[in-house]
Write a protein that holds these residues in place. Sequence first.
Motif, PDB file in Angstrom:
ATOM      1  N   GLU A 203       0.839  -1.183   0.000  1.00 11.17           N
ATOM      2  CA  GLU A 203       0.000   0.000   0.000  1.00 11.17           C
ATOM      3  C   GLU A 203       0.877   1.237   0.000  1.00 11.17           C
ATOM      4  O   GLU A 203       1.949   1.228   0.586  1.00 11.17           O
ATOM      5  CB  GLU A 203      -0.852  -0.022   1.275  1.00 11.17           C
TER       6      GLU A 203
ATOM      7  N   GLY B  25      -2.715   5.305   1.520  1.00 14.84           N
ATOM      8  CA  GLY B  25      -3.771   4.309   1.417  1.00 14.84           C
ATOM      9  C   GLY B  25      -4.630   4.498   0.177  1.00 14.84           C
ATOM     10  O   GLY B  25      -5.790   4.088   0.141  1.00 14.84           O
ATOM     11  N   LEU B  26      -4.070   5.131  -0.852  1.00  6.99           N
ATOM     12  CA  LEU B  26      -4.854   5.396  -2.069  1.00  6.99           C
ATOM     13  C   LEU B  26      -4.877   4.183  -2.988  1.00  6.99           C
ATOM     14  O   LEU B  26      -5.826   3.974  -3.726  1.00  6.99           O
ATOM     15  CB  LEU B  26      -4.274   6.593  -2.817  1.00  6.99           C
ATOM     16  N   SER B  27      -3.789   3.394  -2.974  1.00  8.21           N
ATOM     17  CA  SER B  27      -3.782   2.185  -3.794  1.00  8.21           C
ATOM     18  C   SER B  27      -3.348   1.015  -2.931  1.00  8.21           C
ATOM     19  O   SER B  27      -2.339   1.076  -2.241  1.00  8.21           O
ATOM     20  CB  SER B  27      -2.841   2.350  -4.988  1.00  8.21           C
TER      21      SER B  27
END
Lengths: 293, 442
Positions: free
Chosen positions: A43, A47-49
Motif C-alpha cells: 500500500e 492508502g490510495l492504492s
Amino acid sequence: MEKRAIFSNRFLPLALIAPQILITLVFFYWPAIQAVWQSFLIEDAFGLSTEFVWFENYQLLFTKAHYFRTFTTTMLFSFLVAFLSLTISLLLAVQADKSIKGAGVYRTLLIWPYAVAPAVAGVLWIFMLNPSLGMIAKAMRSAGIDWNPLLNGGDAMTLVVIASVWKQISYNFLFFLAGLQAIPKSVIEAAAIDGAGSARRFWTIIFPLLSPTTFFLVVVNIVYAFFDTLGVIDSMTQGGPAKATETLVYRVFADGRLGSDLGGSAAQSVILMFIVVGLTAIQFKYIERKVEY
Amino acid sequence: MNKRSFLTAMLAAISLTALSAELRAAPVEIQWWHAMTGANNDVIVKLAEDFNAAQADYKVVPTYKGSYADTMNAGIAAFRAGQAPHILQVFEVGTATMMGAKGAIMPVYQLMADAGEKFDVKDYVGGIAGYYSTADGKLISMPFNSSTAIMWYNKDAFKKAGLDPEKPPRTWPETFDYAKKLKAAGWDKCGFSTAWYSWLNVEQLSAWHNVSLSTKANGLDGFDTEAKFNGPLHVRHLQNLIDLQKDKTFDYSGRTNTGEGRFTSGECPIFMTSSAFYGNVKANAKFEFGTGEMPYYPDVEGAPQNSIIGGASLWVLGGKTAPEYKGVAKFFTFLSDTDRQAGLHQVSGYLPITNAAYKKTKDSGFYEKNPGRETPLLQLTKKPPTANSRGLRLGSMVQIRDIVGEEAEAALVGQKTAQAAMDAAVERTNVLLRQFERALAK
C-alpha cells in the motif's frame, strides 16, 4: 487445597471476566489481526492504492541478508539487557534487604529511574557518553580509550545496553525486594544456626524461594528488551553504526513510521509477535517447572 | 406540548439561529501543521497572526506536530481518517511520497489558478522552485524554509595554523591539506567533518559535480528512476574519507546534524552542513567564523555546477472546499510578498524563495554588511541547473539516507571497501525504489 470457586449463577462468572476479555480483545487481538491483515498488503502511504499480495512482504524480508543480522543483534541485545538488569537489581535488592542505615532513602533512590521515559533515559546517557560533549566520554578519551559509538559497533552496543539496563533496574529491584521480604526470616535464621554461611544461605534458601519472582521478571525483562527499548535506540544510535544496534522492533519502527512501508513493517511485527509468543511459551513450559511456588 | 417545554424549544431555536448567524460571519479556518521549534516556531506564529490581522475572511491556525517525520505521519494519518489539515509542512525527503499521492494533494499551480490569484513560477528562485515542480515546470508544493549545504570554518583556528582566515579552501584536495595543517596545530581529534552524511557526501556531491545521482534526472522525471551513485566520483570521495578517518584528519559526525555541536564547540575547525546552521553558530560559537562554498574535485569537468536545496515546503491536501482553497491561495500570495520574504531571509538564515526578495536584499547592501550570508545563494545559482543538479526525488528517501549512512559507516571502519559499500548502497536503494514504485502502481 481446592482453589476452584463454585458459582451458582451461570452468568455471574462471565460478567466478572467480561471486562478483562473486552480489554484483551480491543487492545491485543484487534491490533494483532490488523497487523496480520496489513502484512498481506502493499500500500502507498496515503492508502490510495492497495494490493493484496499474500506473503510477498515476508518473502521480501527474507531475501534481505541484513534481516538475519538484525535477528542475531536482537538476541544478543536482549540477552545482555535481561541478564545484566536482573543480576544487578538482584544484587542491589539483596543489599537493600539487609538492615542498614538509611535503607528507606536508598530504596527510594533506586526506584526513581523507573519514572523516566525511555527516550529521556537515552538522552541522559547521550549527554554523559557523547564523544564530543559527554563528561564520561571525555574522561575516557583523556585516559587513552578511543571511545567512538558513532563508528564503533561495540561501543554503540555498550551505549544502548547501559541505558536500557539502567532504565529497567528499578522495576526489577522493586519486585526482588518484595520477594525477599516475603521469605520467612525463621527459615534463614535456622540455616544460620545450622552454620550455613551467607553465600550458602543465598543459593540454597533465598534464591530457590525467590524463583517465582525471578521467573516472572525473566519473562517481563525479555519482553522489555524486545519491545520497550525502541525509544532508547532511536534517541541514541538510530540502529547504527552499520546496523550494529538495529533490533527487530527498531526495524519495524523505521520501516513503518519513517519509511511509510506499512506492509513490510506489519510483516515484521507479525514475525516479532510469533518470536515473543514462542519464547514465552518455552519459558512457561521448561523454566516454570523448576519454579517452586 | 405544555407551556414550559414550548418555551424551551423556542429558546433553543433562537439560540441555534444566532449560532448559525455567527458561524456565517466567522472567518474560514485554515489548519496549518508544521514542525518548527524555537525561533522558527515564533516566525510561523507571527506569519499567521499578521495574515489574520491583515484580512477578516480567513483565519490561519498553526499547530506544531513534532519532528518533520512526526508531522508528515500525522498529516498522512489524518488524511486516512478524513481529518487532514489544509496545509502540511513536509521536509524535502518526503517530496516523492507526497507527489506520488495524486488524489491526496492539491497542486499549488492549480490552487492558485482556481482561486484566481496572480502567480508565476518564474518569480520564484529557480533552484528552489525546480525541486518542488513537475517535469514540465509546474509548481506542486510551496517552498517554505529552504537551505543548502555550505562550509563553515573557524577563523581563529585558521590563524593559529598559519592559514589565511579570509581564504577558505576551494577544492577537496585543498580542504584535506588545510585539515592536516589544522590537525598539526592542535585540532587533532577532527580536522574537518560533515553533518547529514548522505546529503553532503553523496547528494550534494553529485549535483555540485554535475554527476548523476540516479536516472530520470534524479527521479524528477519519473518514479522509474535507478540509483547511480556508485560511480568513480562517489567511490573516490568515500575512499578519501576512509583514508583520512584513520588519523582523524576527517572524523565522521553521524547521519543527521547532531554532530553540529562539534563546530560551535571548536572541536572541528572545518564543518560542512546546512546554511540554516547560521543562527546556531551566531549564538553559540565563541570564535570568529566564516563560510565558504562546498569544496569540489577540480579534475571533474563542469565542477562546480550548483548545489541543491534542503529544508521543507508547504503541501496543500486534497478534499477541501473552494472557499478554503481560496484562503490557502491568499495566504501563499501573502507569504511570497517581496518585503516579507526579504525580512524572513534576513532574520532566519533561510533562503528567500522569490527572485525579487533576493534582489531587494542584495540592493539593500545586506550582504556587504553580513559577509558570508550570500554564500548559499551564490552556490545555488552558480550555473543554470542540469538534469543532475535540479534536485532529487526518490521514494523512501529517509531509508535511503540510512542505507547510505550504514554502508559508509561499515567502510569507514574497514569492514568494506569504498567500492563495495557504494555498490551495496545502490543495490539496496534500488530495491526500495522498486518497492515504492510498485506501491504507487495500482
